[in-house]
Design a protein around this motif. Structure first.
Motif, PDB file in Angstrom:
ATOM      1  N   VAL A 172       1.067  -1.238  -0.056  1.00 54.62           N
ATOM      2  CA  VAL A 172      -0.006  -0.013   0.071  1.00 54.62           C
ATOM      3  C   VAL A 172       0.847   1.179   0.060  1.00 54.62           C
ATOM      4  N   LEU A 173       1.949   1.234   0.886  1.00 56.31           N
ATOM      5  CA  LEU A 173       2.731   2.492   1.096  1.00 56.31           C
ATOM      6  C   LEU A 173       3.507   2.822  -0.453  1.00 56.31           C
ATOM      7  N   ASN A 174       3.926   1.593  -1.121  1.00 57.08           N
ATOM      8  CA  ASN A 174       4.451   1.921  -2.363  1.00 57.08           C
ATOM      9  C   ASN A 174       3.399   2.349  -3.396  1.00 57.08           C
ATOM     10  N   CYS A 175       2.155   1.819  -3.219  1.00 56.13           N
ATOM     11  CA  CYS A 175       1.403   2.444  -4.319  1.00 56.13           C
ATOM     12  C   CYS A 175       1.211   3.952  -4.279  1.00 56.13           C
ATOM     13  N   ILE A 176       1.397   4.790  -2.920  1.00 64.26           N
ATOM     14  CA  ILE A 176       1.234   6.123  -2.734  1.00 64.26           C
ATOM     15  C   ILE A 176       2.199   6.758  -3.679  1.00 64.26           C
ATOM     16  N   ALA A 177       3.270   6.124  -3.979  1.00 62.42           N
ATOM     17  CA  ALA A 177       4.240   6.903  -4.851  1.00 62.42           C
ATOM     18  C   ALA A 177       3.425   7.122  -6.419  1.00 62.42           C
ATOM     19  N   PHE A 178       2.673   6.303  -6.629  1.00 61.31           N
ATOM     20  CA  PHE A 178       1.979   6.688  -7.946  1.00 61.31           C
ATOM     21  C   PHE A 178       1.038   8.039  -8.210  1.00 61.31           C
ATOM     22  N   HIS A 179       0.570   8.242  -6.831  1.00 62.20           N
ATOM     23  CA  HIS A 179      -0.159   9.493  -6.534  1.00 62.20           C
ATOM     24  C   HIS A 179       0.613  10.637  -6.665  1.00 62.20           C
ATOM     25  N   LEU A 180       1.957  10.547  -5.904  1.00 55.51           N
ATOM     26  CA  LEU A 180       3.127  11.504  -5.937  1.00 55.51           C
ATOM     27  C   LEU A 180       3.614  11.727  -7.412  1.00 55.51           C
ATOM     28  N   LEU A 181       3.746  10.668  -8.044  1.00 57.17           N
ATOM     29  CA  LEU A 181       4.132  10.977  -9.622  1.00 57.17           C
ATOM     30  C   LEU A 181       3.235  11.648 -10.517  1.00 57.17           C
ATOM     31  N   TYR A 182       1.929  11.322 -10.118  1.00 56.63           N
ATOM     32  CA  TYR A 182       0.740  12.049 -10.802  1.00 56.63           C
ATOM     33  C   TYR A 182       0.705  13.513 -10.493  1.00 56.63           C
ATOM     34  N   LEU A 183       0.956  13.916  -9.311  1.00 55.67           N
ATOM     35  CA  LEU A 183       0.962  15.195  -8.850  1.00 55.67           C
ATOM     36  C   LEU A 183       2.542  15.842  -9.536  1.00 55.67           C
ATOM     37  N   THR A 184       3.312  15.282  -9.354  1.00 58.43           N
ATOM     38  CA  THR A 184       4.652  15.883 -10.295  1.00 58.43           C
ATOM     39  C   THR A 184       4.251  15.997 -11.608  1.00 58.43           C
ATOM     40  N   TRP A 185       3.624  15.287 -12.081  1.00 59.96           N
ATOM     41  CA  TRP A 185       3.489  15.347 -13.511  1.00 59.96           C
ATOM     42  C   TRP A 185       2.506  16.647 -13.731  1.00 59.96           C
ATOM     43  N   LEU A 186       1.379  16.766 -12.981  1.00 67.01           N
ATOM     44  CA  LEU A 186       0.357  17.885 -13.150  1.00 67.01           C
ATOM     45  C   LEU A 186       1.316  19.375 -12.837  1.00 67.01           C
ATOM     46  N   GLU A 187       2.323  19.083 -11.908  1.00 68.64           N
ATOM     47  CA  GLU A 187       3.005  20.422 -11.514  1.00 68.64           C
ATOM     48  C   GLU A 187       4.085  20.729 -12.724  1.00 68.64           C
ATOM     49  N   LEU A 188       4.643  19.846 -13.369  1.00 72.72           N
ATOM     50  CA  LEU A 188       5.741  19.953 -14.381  1.00 72.72           C
ATOM     51  C   LEU A 188       4.853  20.639 -15.630  1.00 72.72           C
ATOM     52  N   LYS A 189       3.738  20.484 -15.777  1.00 69.15           N
ATOM     53  CA  LYS A 189       2.833  20.541 -17.043  1.00 69.15           C
ATOM     54  C   LYS A 189       2.836  22.272 -16.970  1.00 69.15           C
ATOM     55  N   LYS A 190       2.914  22.801 -15.598  1.00 68.98           N
ATOM     56  CA  LYS A 190       2.806  24.303 -15.405  1.00 68.98           C
ATOM     57  C   LYS A 190       4.216  24.987 -15.293  1.00 68.98           C
ATOM     58  N   CYS A 191       5.517  24.145 -15.297  1.00 67.62           N
ATOM     59  CA  CYS A 191       6.776  24.489 -15.091  1.00 67.62           C
ATOM     60  C   CYS A 191       7.386  24.333 -16.328  1.00 67.62           C
ATOM     61  N   ASN A 192       8.146  25.881 -16.846  1.00 65.21           N
ATOM     62  CA  ASN A 192       9.001  25.837 -17.904  1.00 65.21           C
ATOM     63  C   ASN A 192      10.365  25.603 -17.674  1.00 65.21           C
ATOM     64  N   ASP A 193      10.830  25.657 -16.170  1.00 62.86           N
ATOM     65  CA  ASP A 193      12.220  25.379 -16.059  1.00 62.86           C
ATOM     66  C   ASP A 193      12.876  24.068 -16.415  1.00 62.86           C
ATOM     67  N   LYS A 194      13.701  24.136 -17.451  1.00 63.21           N
ATOM     68  CA  LYS A 194      14.155  22.664 -17.866  1.00 63.21           C
ATOM     69  C   LYS A 194      15.133  21.942 -16.594  1.00 63.21           C
ATOM     70  N   ARG A 195      15.649  22.860 -15.568  1.00 59.71           N
ATOM     71  CA  ARG A 195      16.396  22.165 -14.846  1.00 59.71           C
ATOM     72  C   ARG A 195      15.701  21.515 -13.806  1.00 59.71           C
ATOM     73  N   VAL A 196      14.234  21.866 -13.519  1.00 61.06           N
ATOM     74  CA  VAL A 196      13.240  21.293 -12.761  1.00 61.06           C
ATOM     75  C   VAL A 196      12.793  20.020 -13.423  1.00 61.06           C
ATOM     76  N   HIS A 197      12.474  20.040 -14.691  1.00 62.70           N
ATOM     77  CA  HIS A 197      12.117  19.178 -15.382  1.00 62.70           C
ATOM     78  C   HIS A 197      13.204  17.783 -15.269  1.00 62.70           C
ATOM     79  N   ARG A 198      14.402  18.271 -15.598  1.00 70.50           N
ATOM     80  CA  ARG A 198      15.514  17.265 -15.492  1.00 70.50           C
ATOM     81  C   ARG A 198      15.693  16.622 -14.261  1.00 70.50           C
TER      82      ARG A 198
END
Length: 265
Positions: free
Chosen positions: A146-172
């Motif tokens: 269950v705890l490992n599955c929470i990582a998928f939600h964190l990855l989803y949130l990261t993806w949502l935030e990266l769509k708003k971010c133009n900083d290539k260093r942050v994407h990297r």
């Protein structure tokens, strides 16, 4: 006589590494040693909170840092003893670390509609965590999945935030974090599901790799979370990604520094 729940090898989970092969005191030697490595890496993650001195709330910084450090300590204790108490401490420390992180760092824009403030979200997280803690005693071996599955939600949130971010260093940095996480979860699953294969070739050490790899992923995850949080909570500051001691070094610790943006005329 020591109560059974504190006894060596009383846990529901026994990882692939052979027990007491290299020490009469340490059950899983390499898992414990690399648990020390995990603890050492987790010592580096609070560097980001030191950079935010004067900008972040004291309770936020120190409670998150303390939760991370306790998770490393309890991981070492669990693999050293394979005790039932050690298993619960290991798994519940991760649960409560996630709860603290969600409570303080989860972006307001993603709050459920019925949540009106950070305080309300804090109470929701706390109640959910207490219920999850009580349920964990029913089948502790299921907790890790269950705890490992929470990582998928964190990855989803990261993806949502990266769509708003133009900083290539942050994407990297996010890409590096994901690579370390994929390697980590692959090692964890491999140790859990392919143990017979690794024991047959006398290489049952993938869970110890998990400790190092997930620590590396967290090393990049922590500043990434702070970067997004600064954008939401401290709009008068501009977060800037940095690397310690230098970006040119082969091994670095990423962190977020704060810069006040130039005032617009």
């Amino acid at each position: 006589t020591m109560p059974s729940i504190f006894s060596y090898q009383s846990a529901e989970v026994d990882w692939c590494e052979s027990n007491f092969e290299r020490s009469t005191v340490i059950a899983e030697y390499y898992n414990t040693v690399n648990g020390t490595t995990l603890f050492s890496f987790l010592l580096l993650t609070p560097l980001n909170f030191l950079v935010l001195e004067g900008a972040a709330v004291w309770q936020v910084k120190h409670s998150t840092a303390l939760s991370l450090l306790l998770a490393g300590i309890f991981s070492m204790y669990f693999h050293m003893t394979l005790s039932y108490v050690g298993q619960l401490l290991d798994e519940l420390s991760i649960l409560w670390t996630l709860a603290v992180a969600y409570s303080f760092w989860y972006p307001r824009v993603y709050f459920p509609r019925f949540i009106k403030s950070r305080k309300h979200f804090f109470w929701l997280s706390g109640i959910t965590t207490v219920i999850s803690t009580l349920m964990s005693f029913i089948k502790p071996a299921f907790n890790a999945y269950v705890l490992n599955c929470i990582a998928f939600h964190l990855l989803y949130l990261t993806w949502l935030e990266l769509k708003k971010c133009n900083d290539k260093r942050v994407h990297r940095m996010a890409a590096v974090m994901v690579v370390w996480w994929v390697l980590a979860i692959s090692s964890w699953i491999s140790d859990r599901w392919l143990c017979g294969l690794w024991q047959a070739i006398n290489f049952p050490y993938f869970h110890s790799f998990w400790h190092v790899l997930i620590a590396m992923s967290l090393l990049y995850c922590c500043p990434l979370v702070i970067y997004f949080d600064v954008n939401y909570e401290m709009p008068s500051f501009k977060p800037k990604l940095g690397y310690w001691p230098s970006e040119s070094w082969p091994v670095v610790v990423p962190y977020i520094a704060l810069e006040k943006p130039h005032k617009q005329c």
